[in-house]
Design a protein around this motif. Structure first.
Motif, PDB file in Angstrom:
ATOM      1  N   GLY A 143      16.929   7.468  32.899  1.00 56.42           N
ATOM      2  CA  GLY A 143      16.599   7.405  31.476  1.00 56.42           C
ATOM      3  C   GLY A 143      17.123   8.653  30.787  1.00 56.42           C
ATOM      4  O   GLY A 143      17.094   9.741  31.362  1.00 56.42           O
ATOM      5  N   VAL A 144      17.610   8.480  29.571  1.00 55.97           N
ATOM      6  CA  VAL A 144      18.185   9.594  28.826  1.00 55.97           C
ATOM      7  C   VAL A 144      17.684   9.551  27.390  1.00 55.97           C
ATOM      8  O   VAL A 144      17.594   8.484  26.787  1.00 55.97           O
ATOM      9  CB  VAL A 144      19.734   9.521  28.818  1.00 55.97           C
ATOM     10  N   GLY A 164      25.546  16.121  19.676  1.00 59.34           N
ATOM     11  CA  GLY A 164      26.201  16.543  20.914  1.00 59.34           C
ATOM     12  C   GLY A 164      25.717  15.746  22.115  1.00 59.34           C
ATOM     13  O   GLY A 164      26.499  15.376  22.991  1.00 59.34           O
ATOM     14  N   GLY A 165      24.412  15.487  22.180  1.00 54.73           N
ATOM     15  CA  GLY A 165      23.862  14.683  23.267  1.00 54.73           C
ATOM     16  C   GLY A 165      24.352  13.250  23.213  1.00 54.73           C
ATOM     17  O   GLY A 165      24.664  12.646  24.233  1.00 54.73           O
ATOM     18  N   LEU A 217      26.638  11.372  25.973  1.00 58.64           N
ATOM     19  CA  LEU A 217      26.207  10.088  26.516  1.00 58.64           C
ATOM     20  C   LEU A 217      27.289   9.025  26.336  1.00 58.64           C
ATOM     21  O   LEU A 217      27.561   8.238  27.243  1.00 58.64           O
ATOM     22  CB  LEU A 217      24.901   9.655  25.852  1.00 58.64           C
ATOM     23  N   ALA A 218      27.943   9.017  25.186  1.00 59.22           N
ATOM     24  CA  ALA A 218      29.024   8.050  24.939  1.00 59.22           C
ATOM     25  C   ALA A 218      30.186   8.266  25.905  1.00 59.22           C
ATOM     26  O   ALA A 218      30.816   7.298  26.352  1.00 59.22           O
ATOM     27  CB  ALA A 218      29.505   8.155  23.494  1.00 59.22           C
ATOM     28  N   LEU A 219      30.462   9.527  26.256  1.00 59.00           N
ATOM     29  CA  LEU A 219      31.536   9.817  27.210  1.00 59.00           C
ATOM     30  C   LEU A 219      31.172   9.396  28.630  1.00 59.00           C
ATOM     31  O   LEU A 219      32.000   8.872  29.368  1.00 59.00           O
ATOM     32  CB  LEU A 219      31.835  11.319  27.226  1.00 59.00           C
ATOM     33  N   HIS A 246      28.807   5.663  34.237  1.00 52.24           N
ATOM     34  CA  HIS A 246      27.466   5.856  34.771  1.00 52.24           C
ATOM     35  C   HIS A 246      27.279   5.198  36.133  1.00 52.24           C
ATOM     36  O   HIS A 246      26.783   5.827  37.069  1.00 52.24           O
ATOM     37  CB  HIS A 246      26.427   5.332  33.778  1.00 52.24           C
ATOM     38  N   TRP A 247      27.688   3.950  36.272  1.00 55.59           N
ATOM     39  CA  TRP A 247      27.501   3.250  37.551  1.00 55.59           C
ATOM     40  C   TRP A 247      28.296   3.918  38.660  1.00 55.59           C
ATOM     41  O   TRP A 247      27.814   4.042  39.788  1.00 55.59           O
ATOM     42  CB  TRP A 247      27.891   1.774  37.436  1.00 55.59           C
TER      43      TRP A 247
END
Length: 104
Positions: free
Chosen positions: A65-66, A72-73, A77-79, A84-85
């Protein structure tokens, strides 16, 4: 991958650490430690991150969870989101290989 973006990184410990609430495991703080589950987290200036590891029916499950704090966060997260997987799978593979070597 994470350090240039200002997020904390850590190497795997030599042996499986004992998880006690309030103590650190790598870069994460132990928020909850139960017999079959562990909740780890890290509050950073960019975002808050939590990681739940649990054993159910003999299988290891992982949830993340984020909560971004500012633009900036969200940009970070978009990058990371598309990868992620891959990051999670590589991390679990590293943990499994490490545990088989260290007899966790």
């Amino acid at each position: 991958l994470m350090a240039p973006l200002g997020l904390k990184t850590a190497d795997l410990p030599r042996q499986a650490p004992q998880a006690h609430v309030g103590e650190a495991v790598g870069v994460f703080c132990v928020w909850h430690a139960g017999p079959d589950e562990l909740l780890l987290g890290q509050r950073d200036r960019h975002l808050d991150f939590c990681l739940w590891l649990g054993v159910r029916a003999g299988r290891l499950h992982l949830y993340t969870g984020v909560r971004p704090h500012h633009l900036g966060g969200w940009l970070y997260l978009a990058l990371v989101w598309p990868f992620h997987w891959l990051i999670v799978r590589r991390s679990l593979a590293r943990m499994a290989a490490h545990c088989s070597e260290a007899a966790c």
